[in-house]
Design a protein around this motif. Sequence first.
Motif, PDB file in Angstrom:
ATOM      1  N   HIS C 125      13.058   4.357  50.692  1.00  0.00           N
ATOM      2  CA  HIS C 125      14.250   3.499  50.568  1.00  0.00           C
ATOM      3  C   HIS C 125      14.962   3.734  49.240  1.00  0.00           C
ATOM      4  CE1 HIS C 125      12.286   1.682  53.898  1.00  0.00           C
ATOM      5  NE2 HIS C 125      11.244   1.353  53.160  1.00  0.00           N
ATOM      6  N   PHE C 127      17.597   5.102  48.199  1.00  0.00           N
ATOM      7  CA  PHE C 127      19.027   4.867  48.014  1.00  0.00           C
ATOM      8  C   PHE C 127      19.518   3.601  48.717  1.00  0.00           C
ATOM      9  CE2 PHE C 127      18.243   9.477  47.825  1.00  0.00           C
ATOM     10  CZ  PHE C 127      18.552   9.679  46.492  1.00  0.00           C
ATOM     11  N   ALA C 128      18.571   2.748  49.142  1.00  0.00           N
ATOM     12  CA  ALA C 128      18.974   1.529  49.863  1.00  0.00           C
ATOM     13  C   ALA C 128      19.839   0.633  48.971  1.00  0.00           C
ATOM     14  CB  ALA C 128      17.746   0.785  50.359  1.00  0.00           C
ATOM     15  N   ASN C 129      19.395   0.380  47.770  1.00  0.00           N
ATOM     16  CA  ASN C 129      20.195  -0.372  46.795  1.00  0.00           C
ATOM     17  C   ASN C 129      19.700  -0.018  45.394  1.00  0.00           C
ATOM     18  OD1 ASN C 129      17.892  -2.037  46.248  1.00  0.00           O
ATOM     19  ND2 ASN C 129      18.380  -3.188  48.112  1.00  0.00           N
ATOM     20  N   TRP C 130      20.408  -0.498  44.374  1.00  0.00           N
ATOM     21  CA  TRP C 130      20.070  -0.062  43.011  1.00  0.00           C
ATOM     22  C   TRP C 130      18.670  -0.493  42.592  1.00  0.00           C
ATOM     23  CZ3 TRP C 130      18.775  -3.410  39.124  1.00  0.00           C
ATOM     24  CH2 TRP C 130      19.103  -4.748  39.309  1.00  0.00           C
ATOM     25  N   GLN C 131      18.242  -1.668  43.119  1.00  0.00           N
ATOM     26  CA  GLN C 131      16.911  -2.167  42.738  1.00  0.00           C
ATOM     27  C   GLN C 131      15.823  -1.212  43.241  1.00  0.00           C
ATOM     28  OE1 GLN C 131      17.113  -6.054  44.457  1.00  0.00           O
ATOM     29  NE2 GLN C 131      16.774  -7.011  42.463  1.00  0.00           N
ATOM     30  N   GLN C 132      15.973  -0.834  44.509  1.00  0.00           N
ATOM     31  CA  GLN C 132      14.978   0.071  45.093  1.00  0.00           C
ATOM     32  C   GLN C 132      14.922   1.372  44.301  1.00  0.00           C
ATOM     33  OE1 GLN C 132      12.828  -0.573  47.321  1.00  0.00           O
ATOM     34  NE2 GLN C 132      13.622  -2.554  47.946  1.00  0.00           N
ATOM     35  N   GLY C 133      16.102   1.865  43.922  1.00  0.00           N
ATOM     36  CA  GLY C 133      16.172   3.096  43.128  1.00  0.00           C
ATOM     37  C   GLY C 133      15.432   2.933  41.809  1.00  0.00           C
TER      38      GLY C 133
END
Lengths: 226, 290, 206
Positions: C125, C127-133
């Motif tokens: 995941h 690139f799912a959202n900045w947090q995941q990144g």
Amino acid sequence: MQRTIPLMIVLIIGIAMLIQFFIPHKISKEIYMNFLDWLGIIASFALVLGLGSLINHHIDKIQRKREHWQYSWVTLISILIVAIIGLFGGMEGKGPLPVQPQIMIGNKLIVIKYSIQTIYDNIITPLGGTMFALLAFFMSSAAYRAFRARTFEATLLLIAAFIVMVGVVPIGYYISPKLPHLAQWIMDVPNTASKRGILFGVGLGVAATSLKIMLGIERNWLGGGK
Amino acid sequence: MKFWEYLLKIDRRIVFLLVGLSVLIPLIFPFRIKTNVMPYTQKLFDVIEEIDPEAQGILISADYDPQTMPELHPMFIALLRHAFARKIPVLVMTSYIQGPGLAKQGLDQVTKEFNSQAMTNADSLIYGRDYVFLGFPPLWLAAVLRMGSDISQAFPADYYKNRTASLEMMKKIKNYNDIGIIVSIAGSAIPQSWVVYANTRFGVKVGSGATAVTAPDFYPFLQTGQMSGMIAGLKGASEYEYLVHTKYNLTGPTPATKGMSSQSIAHLTILILVVIGNIGYFATRRTRES
Amino acid sequence: MSHDPWVWIGAFLTIGILSFLYKENPFYRFCEHLFVGVANGYAIAVTWHLILTPRLIMPLQGGNYLVLIPMIIGLFYFCRFIPKLSWLVRIPIAVALGFSSGVSIPAIIQADVIKQIQGTVVYPHLFANWQQGLWAILIFIGVLATIFFFFFSREHKGILKPVSYVGIIFIMVGFGASFGYTVMARLSLLIGRLQFLFGTWLGLIK
């Protein structure tokens, strides 16, 4: 010969298994499947040997009158009784004798079942379960005595443990709805990273040791003697 | 100063008593507490929800013994209830020599629960048609690899000494292709081995029911998707009980949920004990150093 | 309170083991030895009914004499007790070791190393959202630092020191998490036993 033959067996079977993994040919697959069935039979005798060794150990303890030797009788007699009940009664829950004893308590007739399953449920389960339950007490006492925030690293360990301990149980949600999420984050990120680092080491270690055994570099398993 | 020193030297029997009472009192006088379901428990539940009962079965490997039973047995029961409620064919095995008794006990309990409610033959759970107990293989690794091509060959006879291949259910379920998910319930690293040998080699989904001691070790596999969900510890078991009982309106006993009041209070007790120990340690440190 | 004599026996044995909390005593020792005996008696029944009968006796009754070959190899285990032939015990051990070594090398490299590297570098995941990144990057750093701390045998000084220190931090948090969970596990086992004593036996828990 006494060492060469076993070493050759390890090498040949090891390589055969490796080849089978990468080139699953129809014929090799057939041999492989039969081999898997045979392994089950060979392993059965290792279990029998283990049981034999345990019985031997207790007989020896009684003969030499070692410390607490009297208790070895408890072990030997219980092995014998349970084995008879199990061997003659089967696993299905029938007892070895056609009639099961009955007693009257007050005006209630109680049938005393003594199948292998009743012995399992009422002797093995409470004894085994309680032995491990003792650890709850010892762990609490050890945590109280040894868990000190002496250094920065120890403090980190303590904080992570506190968050997880409270965050994973339902009451954590009532203390703060964010606690379960924080606990989950600790498990998902720093915990995953550290466990994965260790996992790499273990994985490579197992593969390396297996290779050393196959190639005969690691020979401790041969034991002593010629 | 004496008080601070006392904090460091509470007798171990008092610690034992406090812990024992913190578990016992909430068991006798429980309080209602909300179950917050953790993501990996939900994930395992969802994977089992997606299995098509006509096409695939579920293999539950009860890889535990009485030592870890209080934590793991409620998971086994909850998983069985879930599978039976969805009419998914169930295969049960165990890799512990002390395990068959627990697996049998769990199967007997849950099938009795369902059969007492059944009205017709189709509603009932019948051995050989709806579930099969494979028993214990002498060499786990050989059995796991053999099951990849033929489950009936890995277990020539079932727990009741029937020829496995002759059972009605086994005519549909031949190998891992017919298994929707394997759930290994264990107090050891066995679920990891299921991932290594069954998931990696045969591509079958693997989930786990783990004791809280081993659960942290499985997170790397959950993150990569090699493990499709996990029930962690007694809390995880209570989450699964909650999910299954809410969705399928079941009424059987829920020991894990009942243990949650105790679990919460006992955790707080241990936390307070550790804090007391640390207060004593810091309060007396200067004296010790001088 | 239970009327089942077996429940009373279970309760009596549970108390016997718990008595160890006060100190080691004959009652505890009796229960301990009884456990070893009964558990092994049960193992004998399992070995006979679930292992030897379906894998050896039933095939022999059905005329499949090929199973005699693994049986003879298995019987070599007992050569341990015959001094002159004791080396033969190495044969079944060699078969089992050769098998597990050959099978485990590719499987473990694939599952524990390659897939785990993939999971670290190509986080599903990511690139799912900045947090995941961000968490993915943190896991990447954590894994590298942990491996570094455990396996890099060169002395940790200079630039190596801070990297190894980051490794320690991740390990400490990981161990803390494990400890938190261990507390849960041990208490769960106690809960189970007290549910039996005060519920099934004494009937105090509804």
